[in-house]
Scaffold this motif. Sequence first.
Motif, PDB file in Angstrom:
ATOM      1  N   PHE A 184       0.809  -1.217   0.000  1.00 14.59           N
ATOM      2  CA  PHE A 184       0.000   0.000   0.000  1.00 14.59           C
ATOM      3  C   PHE A 184       0.847   1.274   0.000  1.00 14.59           C
ATOM      4  O   PHE A 184       2.012   1.270   0.402  1.00 14.59           O
ATOM      5  CB  PHE A 184      -0.920   0.018   1.224  1.00 14.59           C
ATOM      6  CG  PHE A 184      -1.975  -1.050   1.206  1.00 14.59           C
ATOM      7  CD1 PHE A 184      -3.157  -0.870   0.478  1.00 14.59           C
ATOM      8  CD2 PHE A 184      -1.804  -2.230   1.910  1.00 14.59           C
ATOM      9  CE1 PHE A 184      -4.136  -1.849   0.461  1.00 14.59           C
ATOM     10  CE2 PHE A 184      -2.778  -3.218   1.895  1.00 14.59           C
ATOM     11  CZ  PHE A 184      -3.947  -3.027   1.168  1.00 14.59           C
ATOM     12  N   ASN A 185       0.220   2.359  -0.425  1.00 11.01           N
ATOM     13  CA  ASN A 185       0.813   3.675  -0.291  1.00 11.01           C
ATOM     14  C   ASN A 185       0.744   4.072   1.175  1.00 11.01           C
ATOM     15  O   ASN A 185      -0.287   3.859   1.831  1.00 11.01           O
ATOM     16  CB  ASN A 185       0.058   4.683  -1.153  1.00 11.01           C
ATOM     17  CG  ASN A 185       0.832   5.953  -1.392  1.00 11.01           C
ATOM     18  OD1 ASN A 185       2.003   6.057  -1.053  1.00 11.01           O
ATOM     19  ND2 ASN A 185       0.190   6.930  -2.006  1.00 11.01           N
ATOM     20  N   THR A 186       1.790   4.636   1.701  1.00 12.21           N
ATOM     21  CA  THR A 186       1.886   4.945   3.124  1.00 12.21           C
ATOM     22  C   THR A 186       2.449   6.358   3.310  1.00 12.21           C
ATOM     23  O   THR A 186       2.939   6.973   2.361  1.00 12.21           O
ATOM     24  CB  THR A 186       2.826   3.950   3.835  1.00 12.21           C
ATOM     25  OG1 THR A 186       4.165   4.142   3.327  1.00 12.21           O
ATOM     26  CG2 THR A 186       2.386   2.510   3.615  1.00 12.21           C
ATOM     27  N   PRO A 187       2.412   6.875   4.542  1.00 13.69           N
ATOM     28  CA  PRO A 187       3.026   8.185   4.782  1.00 13.69           C
ATOM     29  C   PRO A 187       4.482   8.254   4.346  1.00 13.69           C
ATOM     30  O   PRO A 187       4.924   9.249   3.780  1.00 13.69           O
ATOM     31  CB  PRO A 187       2.880   8.347   6.300  1.00 13.69           C
ATOM     32  CG  PRO A 187       1.637   7.586   6.627  1.00 13.69           C
ATOM     33  CD  PRO A 187       1.675   6.393   5.731  1.00 13.69           C
ATOM     34  N   SER A 188       5.234   7.194   4.584  1.00  8.46           N
ATOM     35  CA  SER A 188       6.639   7.166   4.190  1.00  8.46           C
ATOM     36  C   SER A 188       6.792   7.278   2.677  1.00  8.46           C
ATOM     37  O   SER A 188       7.598   8.073   2.167  1.00  8.46           O
ATOM     38  CB  SER A 188       7.304   5.879   4.685  1.00  8.46           C
ATOM     39  OG  SER A 188       8.661   5.813   4.248  1.00  8.46           O
ATOM     40  N   HIS A 189       6.017   6.489   1.938  1.00  6.66           N
ATOM     41  CA  HIS A 189       6.082   6.538   0.469  1.00  6.66           C
ATOM     42  C   HIS A 189       5.655   7.902  -0.053  1.00  6.66           C
ATOM     43  O   HIS A 189       6.262   8.430  -0.997  1.00  6.66           O
ATOM     44  CB  HIS A 189       5.174   5.459  -0.133  1.00  6.66           C
ATOM     45  CG  HIS A 189       5.569   4.063   0.204  1.00  6.66           C
ATOM     46  ND1 HIS A 189       6.875   3.684   0.361  1.00  6.66           N
ATOM     47  CD2 HIS A 189       4.816   2.930   0.394  1.00  6.66           C
ATOM     48  CE1 HIS A 189       6.925   2.381   0.639  1.00  6.66           C
ATOM     49  NE2 HIS A 189       5.704   1.907   0.666  1.00  6.66           N
TER      50      HIS A 189
END
Length: 296
Positions: A184-189
């Motif tokens: 998934f897309n995350t805050p880090s990405h």
Amino acid sequence: MQIPEIPNLIHYAIPFFALTVILEIILTVKVKLEDYEFKDARASILMGLGNVAIGLFTKFFILGIFLFLYKFRFFTLPFAGWSWIILLFAEDFCYYWFHRISHESRFFWASHVVHHSSQKYNLSTALRQTWSGSFYTFIFWLPLILIGFHPIMVLVQMSISLIYQYWIHTEFINKMPKWFEALFNTPSHHRVHHATNPQYLDRNHAGIFIIWDKIFGTFEPEAEKPIYGLVTNIDTYNPIKIAFLEWKNMLKDFYQSKTSIKNKLKYLIKPPGWRHDGTSVLSSDLRKKWEEKKQI
């Protein structure tokens, strides 16, 4: 086919957005990470409210085009669970290409730049949305209509994607579990996506699933601390300027450049910073790194 009545999810999510922005302000002050930039947050919120107001009109316009095109669909996919699962991935695939091209073509960047114009990265940044993009960026989702997904389904899934992407605009969450980061897309990405560090430029265009970036070679993990904003920041909190400054600059380049019609048109389709004489708005060092990265 009976069409269920589905509410506008974005409007229902607005109270949640407001409460979480307030909570983030409180947490930011409490842990003393940095002073919360209220002028920047106010500008982002005003941009978001403007986007919602304009969306009241453009949604009918887009729905009309979708319904017209739906007459020429290849298949008819029902409002069934398996259809929604397929649509989840299909819509996210369309979003990836919309998002990527919005960074690679100045015509689409002119509206998308709004979202990247803040030099801060918090939940209010997620609300900093375009006032012009909804008039033409919907074209990236037209294939879904032709495939046979009902326009209502597509619009709902587009809203779900936008709501999902709200929570990833934060620095309070460092990393999610490895399996989650892998899929998934995350805050880090997404912090990488909003950064101007040379190795981060034009990376991680994902909406919900980060897999598209990994498949198409645009993935970059978060390593060094991101520097947010634009390569050349606009330094204004005026919503009107934020919404239309890049349109003004792009059209100025188009009309005032002393070159051929072919090159004039390239000011619309080439990436931001392109110049017909080979120069660039980017610094020479950053431009060199940019070009090296593009060849990877």
